[in-house]
Design a protein around this motif. Sequence first.
Motif, mmCIF file in Angstrom:
data_model
loop_
_atom_site.group_PDB
_atom_site.id
_atom_site.type_symbol
_atom_site.label_atom_id
_atom_site.label_comp_id
_atom_site.label_asym_id
_atom_site.label_seq_id
_atom_site.Cartn_x
_atom_site.Cartn_y
_atom_site.Cartn_z
ATOM 1 N N SER A 296 0.817 -1.175 -0.110
ATOM 2 C CA SER A 296 -0.007 -0.058 -0.017
ATOM 3 C C SER A 296 0.937 1.363 0.002
ATOM 4 C CB SER A 296 -1.018 0.111 1.290
ATOM 5 O OG SER A 296 -0.219 -0.074 2.281
ATOM 6 N N ASN A 297 2.072 1.245 0.546
ATOM 7 C CA ASN A 297 2.951 2.318 0.404
ATOM 8 C C ASN A 297 3.746 2.534 -0.828
ATOM 9 O OD1 ASN A 297 2.349 3.111 2.984
ATOM 10 N ND2 ASN A 297 3.857 1.798 3.905
ATOM 11 N N LEU A 298 3.526 1.777 -1.763
ATOM 12 C CA LEU A 298 4.295 2.029 -2.980
ATOM 13 C C LEU A 298 3.520 2.397 -4.191
ATOM 14 C CD1 LEU A 298 5.874 -1.772 -2.878
ATOM 15 C CD2 LEU A 298 6.681 0.442 -2.093
ATOM 16 N N ASP A 299 4.105 3.012 -5.205
ATOM 17 C CA ASP A 299 3.420 3.576 -6.299
ATOM 18 C C ASP A 299 2.836 2.520 -7.177
ATOM 19 O OD1 ASP A 299 5.281 2.898 -8.299
ATOM 20 O OD2 ASP A 299 6.543 4.614 -7.590
ATOM 21 N N ALA A 300 2.025 2.804 -8.167
ATOM 22 C CA ALA A 300 1.184 1.890 -9.102
ATOM 23 C C ALA A 300 2.069 0.930 -9.448
ATOM 24 C CB ALA A 300 0.135 2.522 -9.930
ATOM 25 N N ARG A 301 3.171 1.379 -10.334
ATOM 26 C CA ARG A 301 4.093 0.621 -11.190
ATOM 27 C C ARG A 301 4.888 -0.456 -10.310
ATOM 28 N NH1 ARG A 301 7.643 3.385 -16.004
ATOM 29 N NH2 ARG A 301 5.486 3.642 -16.441
ATOM 30 N N LEU A 302 5.444 0.210 -9.079
ATOM 31 C CA LEU A 302 6.236 -0.503 -8.179
ATOM 32 C C LEU A 302 5.241 -1.688 -7.714
ATOM 33 C CD1 LEU A 302 9.002 -0.866 -7.105
ATOM 34 C CD2 LEU A 302 8.456 0.677 -5.352
ATOM 35 N N ARG A 303 4.114 -1.377 -7.218
ATOM 36 C CA ARG A 303 3.307 -2.353 -6.651
ATOM 37 C C ARG A 303 2.960 -3.536 -7.720
ATOM 38 N NH1 ARG A 303 -0.275 1.646 -5.067
ATOM 39 N NH2 ARG A 303 -1.672 1.488 -6.631
ATOM 40 N N ARG A 304 2.957 -3.279 -8.986
ATOM 41 C CA ARG A 304 2.607 -4.247 -9.907
ATOM 42 C C ARG A 304 4.146 -5.186 -10.025
ATOM 43 N NH1 ARG A 304 0.540 -0.335 -13.046
ATOM 44 N NH2 ARG A 304 2.297 -0.169 -14.349
ATOM 45 N N ARG A 305 5.164 -4.837 -9.871
ATOM 46 C CA ARG A 305 6.361 -5.435 -9.779
ATOM 47 C C ARG A 305 6.806 -6.178 -8.529
ATOM 48 N NH1 ARG A 305 11.221 -1.957 -10.567
ATOM 49 N NH2 ARG A 305 11.797 -2.220 -8.369
ATOM 50 N N VAL A 306 6.356 -5.459 -7.317
ATOM 51 C CA VAL A 306 6.711 -6.371 -6.147
ATOM 52 C C VAL A 306 5.670 -7.378 -5.950
ATOM 53 C CG1 VAL A 306 6.955 -6.031 -3.732
ATOM 54 C CG2 VAL A 306 7.760 -4.153 -5.123
ATOM 55 N N ARG A 307 4.508 -7.391 -6.431
ATOM 56 C CA ARG A 307 3.567 -8.359 -6.255
ATOM 57 C C ARG A 307 3.811 -9.401 -6.879
ATOM 58 N NH1 ARG A 307 -1.617 -5.342 -9.497
ATOM 59 N NH2 ARG A 307 -1.268 -6.231 -11.546
ATOM 60 N N THR A 308 4.250 -9.156 -8.268
ATOM 61 C CA THR A 308 4.863 -10.501 -8.995
ATOM 62 C C THR A 308 6.108 -11.051 -8.235
ATOM 63 O OG1 THR A 308 4.088 -9.316 -11.118
ATOM 64 C CG2 THR A 308 5.856 -11.109 -11.226
ATOM 65 N N GLU A 309 6.823 -10.552 -7.763
ATOM 66 C CA GLU A 309 8.149 -10.942 -6.952
ATOM 67 C C GLU A 309 7.571 -11.885 -5.763
ATOM 68 O OE1 GLU A 309 10.356 -7.664 -5.958
ATOM 69 O OE2 GLU A 309 11.287 -7.347 -8.006
ATOM 70 N N ILE A 310 6.777 -11.174 -4.978
ATOM 71 C CA ILE A 310 5.969 -11.993 -3.917
ATOM 72 C C ILE A 310 5.496 -13.133 -4.460
ATOM 73 C CG2 ILE A 310 4.302 -11.911 -2.096
ATOM 74 C CD1 ILE A 310 4.966 -8.990 -1.669
ATOM 75 N N ARG A 311 4.730 -13.092 -5.447
ATOM 76 C CA ARG A 311 4.053 -14.301 -5.827
ATOM 77 C C ARG A 311 5.102 -15.524 -6.415
ATOM 78 N NH1 ARG A 311 0.280 -18.483 -5.296
ATOM 79 N NH2 ARG A 311 -0.878 -18.910 -7.131
ATOM 80 N N GLU A 312 5.877 -14.949 -7.209
ATOM 81 C CA GLU A 312 6.965 -16.001 -7.727
ATOM 82 C C GLU A 312 7.732 -16.540 -6.804
ATOM 83 O OE1 GLU A 312 9.302 -13.676 -10.508
ATOM 84 O OE2 GLU A 312 7.785 -13.897 -12.174
ATOM 85 N N LEU A 313 8.102 -15.847 -5.518
ATOM 86 C CA LEU A 313 8.650 -16.310 -4.435
ATOM 87 C C LEU A 313 7.877 -17.360 -3.742
ATOM 88 C CD1 LEU A 313 11.446 -16.044 -2.932
ATOM 89 C CD2 LEU A 313 10.481 -14.253 -1.542
ATOM 90 N N GLN A 314 6.384 -17.162 -3.593
ATOM 91 C CA GLN A 314 5.722 -18.136 -2.979
ATOM 92 C C GLN A 314 5.631 -19.465 -3.488
ATOM 93 O OE1 GLN A 314 2.320 -18.831 -3.687
ATOM 94 N NE2 GLN A 314 2.315 -20.277 -2.035
ATOM 95 N N GLN A 315 5.556 -19.314 -4.869
ATOM 96 C CA GLN A 315 5.302 -20.507 -5.660
ATOM 97 C C GLN A 315 6.717 -21.369 -5.537
ATOM 98 O OE1 GLN A 315 3.756 -18.536 -9.430
ATOM 99 N NE2 GLN A 315 1.942 -19.896 -8.755
ATOM 100 N N ARG A 316 7.821 -20.807 -5.743
ATOM 101 C CA ARG A 316 9.090 -21.258 -5.800
ATOM 102 C C ARG A 316 9.355 -21.835 -4.374
ATOM 103 N NH1 ARG A 316 14.080 -18.368 -5.233
ATOM 104 N NH2 ARG A 316 12.916 -16.703 -5.702
ATOM 105 N N LEU A 317 9.187 -21.258 -3.225
ATOM 106 C CA LEU A 317 9.293 -21.888 -2.018
ATOM 107 C C LEU A 317 8.399 -22.627 -1.549
ATOM 108 C CD1 LEU A 317 11.208 -19.065 -0.251
ATOM 109 C CD2 LEU A 317 12.128 -20.788 -1.490
ATOM 110 N N GLY A 318 6.970 -22.317 -1.984
ATOM 111 C CA GLY A 318 6.008 -23.286 -1.537
ATOM 112 C C GLY A 318 5.501 -23.141 -0.062
#
Length: 353
Positions: free
Chosen positions: A167-189
């Motif tokens: 919520s503290n990130l701008d719109a473009r950065l939110r898109r990038r970081v949410r992708t990183e979080i999702r990829e990390l969750q899927q990779r580590l399970g």
Amino acid sequence: MIKSRAGSVVFQGIKKQFGAFTAIHDLSLTIEPGTLVTLLGPSGCGKTTTLRMLAGLEHPTSGKILIGGADVTMLPANERDVSMVFQSYALFPHMSSLDNVAYGLESSGMKHKEARERAQEGLKLVGLAGMGDRLPAELSGGQQQRVAVARALILEPQVLLLDEPLSNLDARLRRRVRTEIRELQQRLGFTAVYVTHDQDEALAVSDRIIIMKDGGIAQEGSPRDLYEAPASAFIADFMGEANVVPCDVVRVEGADATIRIGLLEHRVPSRNARLGPANLAVRPNSITLEPASGAAFPGQITHSAYLGDHVEYEVETSTGTLFVVDPAVERAMAPKTEVSVGFKGRGIAIING
């Protein structure tokens, strides 16, 4: 090496009262190990209270909470096998990134050298290798958020909790970081419970979404199910803007139903529909417009706005005003144009209320 110890989460008949106010009403849900589940809803719906009860920062008035099969209902926060990523990041400003990440391990009794080695591994895991000496003020908002995620993950919790993490990130950065979080969750399970009020964020990261309203579950399901088959007008509008259009169900044939609006008939998934009056949730990009008069479902454009890759229209019809998003920018139509309104094959659902 950082390992995943994904645990299940079970809420059994949870009720939470603050004085005379009931914030959570008889909440029961199960989160499977290794999944990312998002609690989504408007302000005051109970999603943050639910997360805080899971974290041990609040205790339920009644009911049980189980993590990995163990009853943790009344355990304090430091005795639960969870880690939390806060909206504010909660980094120590006078400590380096490496020290911030290592802090939890050292506080739990791990030797300084081992904790720092694990912290280095955590920073590498989130793409911040070589930045361990930087203070939080020397990092971007997205990098600070990744430090907070690394600090939580190196504790190897059964469940990772994320409270409005972008919520503290701008719109473009939110898109990038949410992708990183999702990829990390899927990779580590690992199992993750994610709280947000942002529908796009929930659609992008979740295996399953639980939409909350007035302290209870309004609907739950996969992102596709909730977007394409909302159970109510509230869900349809909350999961992306929707037009709610009165219609008549004139035929039901197995999994399909035929609805009629004016003289226009259209087939949609039946979803246990009954013959007679009903409501239809129609996504703005699921409406077609053609210049015409004497149409089966006529309308008149009252407003037109060019937005680069699409045109937004407001169309006055016999059932009310429709909001339409049309990608055909090369043939933008002006206000007062008479149009024939039609529907595409997806993004349309009969709703119950």
